[in-house]
Design an enzyme around this catalytic site. Structure first.
Site, short mmCIF file in Angstrom:
data_model
loop_
_atom_site.label_atom_id
_atom_site.label_comp_id
_atom_site.label_asym_id
_atom_site.label_seq_id
_atom_site.Cartn_x
_atom_site.Cartn_y
_atom_site.Cartn_z
N HIS A 113 3.84 6.58 -6.80
CA HIS A 113 3.09 7.74 -7.27
C HIS A 113 3.95 9.00 -7.12
O HIS A 113 4.07 9.81 -8.04
CB HIS A 113 1.79 7.86 -6.47
CG HIS A 113 0.74 8.70 -7.12
ND1 HIS A 113 -0.56 8.77 -6.66
CD2 HIS A 113 0.78 9.52 -8.21
CE1 HIS A 113 -1.26 9.59 -7.43
NE2 HIS A 113 -0.47 10.06 -8.37
N HIS A 131 1.97 4.52 -2.84
CA HIS A 131 2.18 5.96 -2.64
C HIS A 131 3.57 6.37 -3.13
O HIS A 131 3.74 7.40 -3.79
CB HIS A 131 2.08 6.32 -1.16
CG HIS A 131 0.70 6.29 -0.59
ND1 HIS A 131 -0.36 6.97 -1.15
CD2 HIS A 131 0.20 5.66 0.51
CE1 HIS A 131 -1.45 6.78 -0.42
NE2 HIS A 131 -1.13 5.99 0.59
N HIS A 189 0.84 -1.21 0.00
CA HIS A 189 0.00 0.00 0.00
C HIS A 189 0.87 1.25 0.00
O HIS A 189 0.72 2.14 -0.85
CB HIS A 189 -0.90 -0.03 1.24
CG HIS A 189 -1.75 1.19 1.43
ND1 HIS A 189 -3.10 1.20 1.18
CD2 HIS A 189 -1.43 2.45 1.86
CE1 HIS A 189 -3.58 2.41 1.44
NE2 HIS A 189 -2.59 3.18 1.86
N GLU A 190 1.82 1.30 0.95
CA GLU A 190 2.68 2.49 1.06
C GLU A 190 3.62 2.62 -0.14
O GLU A 190 3.96 3.73 -0.55
CB GLU A 190 3.47 2.45 2.37
CG GLU A 190 2.60 2.44 3.63
CD GLU A 190 1.63 3.60 3.71
OE1 GLU A 190 1.87 4.64 3.07
OE2 GLU A 190 0.61 3.46 4.41
#
Length: 597
Positions: free
Chosen positions: A392, A389, A385-386
């Site tokens: 991105h 980020h 999940h991180e």
């Protein structure tokens, strides 16, 4: 364990930011000395096109270095909140940021003294200004809500005090609050903390998870007046600033700068409330699979899986994540490998570490990921999940200028959720063990529940308490507890017992100090479902569109950025399609549950 007891290979490379504190303080002092240079531009910002460019460029370079200083102090403090030296670093960086905001408070009001056509003419006659066109356009869009110079400076001078509620919440929850000990599965006493709570609440021993649930929330209940004071002051602050700036509400002040229609927030709440039935049906399946007569809230996080759950090393987690993301192509995987090999990630679950997980980034260095890795599949999911980020950030930094790389918070959770969905789908596809497959589908259902239903409930709570305060109602702990308990009944109540102690849960939610952030987890998850399924189904151009989306930064509005990725959040069908996906998962779980009886 203390942080120094962990191997350095598990820690992020703070030295990439500054090789030592001496280097940090050198830059800190340099910026502090430069603050007064902002005064030289005051009253002259629009003297000429070249002067406007000079001001914007000076501001950008200052802010870029300030980001490096702030991130260094911020992550040092978060890796060990008990270390006074790091608390000092963070407070100094925070204060420098406050001074910067005060010194630059005149910039936007001064730019807005002329109309857009005046500035547009500057851009046309001075090509260098083109790189700030997006920034300038956004400034003029916000013209109705920008105050005059003195008022902006006054607000900026109070910026430090405006974050006191969040700061006190963090220190109270992460460092000072103690929950005592509970008996584990072996009958031995073990300390209950926010970090260990997840382990206990997922225990196959019902007594353990009930004990953890009751201990955690009754402890929070003992501090109900303190937390009510913190949250009510946060809400009052948000409403007051919104009024001062001329917004209709605090919600409008949060959405308008990102060009998000108010209807998206309110439609999310109404659509989720209309689709409670699939979740209620899932509770029936869960209760049956667990073999209990009455499902309670503390039962919802445990798996009905009858095989031992695997624990992963950091290296195994890395391999699993890379394999699950192969649909994103070789270039993405090559870039992602940098996170593992170049010290982007901080794994140790050391004493004093900030609770939870996050990703932050420094434009001149790289992203940073914090978590407390315990080897569980849940932790592997948190890591991917991180890293969503992080990638991105990485692609936005690689393709955009400093002033254009910060993507909107509305799209911030999309890439992270795409990663989590791809990981879950990969694991389900790879296993032939029906019990394991059942566990993984159950886990994916719980992700949906936690992200769509739970975060929307948070958003509902947040909206209601802001509206209550705006009407002049006092947010006492009784008001907050009663509302939160009723919302739990509304969103989760059928086919499950809503334990009274859950009324204190609002006290432990850090996102309530981030002003209307949580709803974006739900909207982003709906968008991520569409993107992930397009990738898995090998829809033509899906991968290319997604990577382009990751590279946009803030060069497009959030709604337009998602359209690049193939998702239109203005269509109600986007949310409805997410619930169709959820119903399919629930149906698959039911069929598997019958098959493995």
């Amino acid at each position: 364990m203390k942080r120094k007891e962990y191997n350095d290979r598990l820690k992020w490379h703070v030295l990439d930011l500054y090789e030592n504190e001496e280097a940090f303080y050198k830059d800190y002092q340099d910026l502090e000395n430069k603050l007064d240079q902002f005064d030289t531009f005051k009253g002259h910002v629009l003297d000429s096109a070249s002067k406007l460019y000079e001001v914007l460029n000076f501001d950008t370079e200052f802010d870029k270095k300030l980001e490096q200083i702030y991130i260094y102090a911020h992550i040092q403090n978060d890796q060990d909140t008990t270390e006074v030296k790091y608390q000092t670093l963070y407070k100094k960086a925070f204060r420098l940021n406050e001074c910067y905001n005060e010194k630059t408070a005149y910039l936007v009001p001064e730019i807005l003294k002329e109309d857009w056509s005046f500035v547009l003419n500057y851009i046309r006659c001075y090509p260098k200004l083109k790189e700030y066109e997006r920034v300038l356009k956004d400034i003029f869009k916000m013209k109705p809500y920008i105050l005059d110079e003195k008022q902006e400076q006054l607000l900026s001078s109070f910026s430090g005090m405006m974050s006191i509620s969040e700061e006190v919440f963090s220190y109270l929850t992460d460092a000072d609050l103690k929950f005592g000990n509970i008996k584990n599965e072996q009958g031995a006493f073990e300390e209950l903390t926010e970090k260990s709570y997840r382990k206990f609440i997922e225990s196959p021993d019902r007594k353990v998870r009930k004990s953890a649930f009751l201990k955690l929330f009754t402890t929070y209940g003992s501090f109900k007046n303190t937390y009510a004071a913190l949250l009510s002051s946060e809400v009052a602050k948000n409403n007051k600033i919104a009024r001062i700036r001329g917004y209709e509400s605090a919600l409008a002040s949060s959405l308008t700068p990102h060009a998000i229609p108010l209807e998206i927030y309110k439609n999310l709440i109404s659509t989720v409330r209309k689709n409670i039935a699939p979740l209620s049906y899932f509770w029936k399946i869960k209760k049956k699979n667990l073999g209990i007569s009455k499902l309670e809230l503390f039962d919802t996080y445990v798996s009905s899986n009858k095989i031992p759950l695997k624990k992963y090393t950091e290296e195994e987690a890395k391999d699993l994540i890379l394999n699950s993301l192969e649909v994103l192509g070789e270039t993405y995987l090559k870039d992602l490998n940098k996170a593992f090999s170049e010290g982007w990630i901080d794994y140790p679950p050391n004493d004093g570490k900030r609770n939870g997980a996050y990703c932050t980034a420094c434009y001149t260095v790289h992203p940073y990921v914090l978590l407390s890795f315990d080897g569980s599949l849940n932790n592997v999911s948190t890591l991917t999940h991180e890293l969503g980020h992080a990638m991105h950030y990485y692609y936005a930094m690689k393709n955009q200028s400093y002033q254009d790389y910060h993507y909107s918070i509305f799209v911030a959770e999309v890439a992270s959720q795409v990663n989590q969905i791809l990981l879950s789908k990969y694991l389900i596809q790879q296993t032939n063990n029906l019990e394991e497959k059942k566990y993984l589908i159950d886990d994916l259902i719980m992700d949906f529940k936690s992200t769509i239903y739970r975060q929307t409930m948070f958003a509902d709570f947040e909206l209601q308490i802001h509206e209550m305060e705006q009407r002049g109602e006092v947010l006492t702990y009784e008001v907050l507890c009663d509302l939160y308990y009723q919302l739990n009944k509304d969103y989760f109540g059928k086919n499950i017992k809503i334990n009274e102690e859950i009324k204190y849960e609002w006290e432990r939610i850090p996102h309530f100090y981030m002003k209307f952030y949580v709803y974006q987890y739900a909207t982003a998850y709906a968008a991520a479902i569409k993107i992930a399924m397009d990738l898995l189904n090998k829809k033509e151009g899906a991968c290319e569109r997604y990577l382009e989306f990751l590279s946009l930064g803030c060069t497009k509005t959030p709604i337009e950025s998602l359209k690049v990725a193939g998702v239109d959040m203005t269509r109600e069908e986007t949310l409805k399609e997410a619930f169709i996906y959820f119903e399919d998962l629930v149906k698959s779980l039911e069929e598997l549950s019958e098959e493995v009886k």
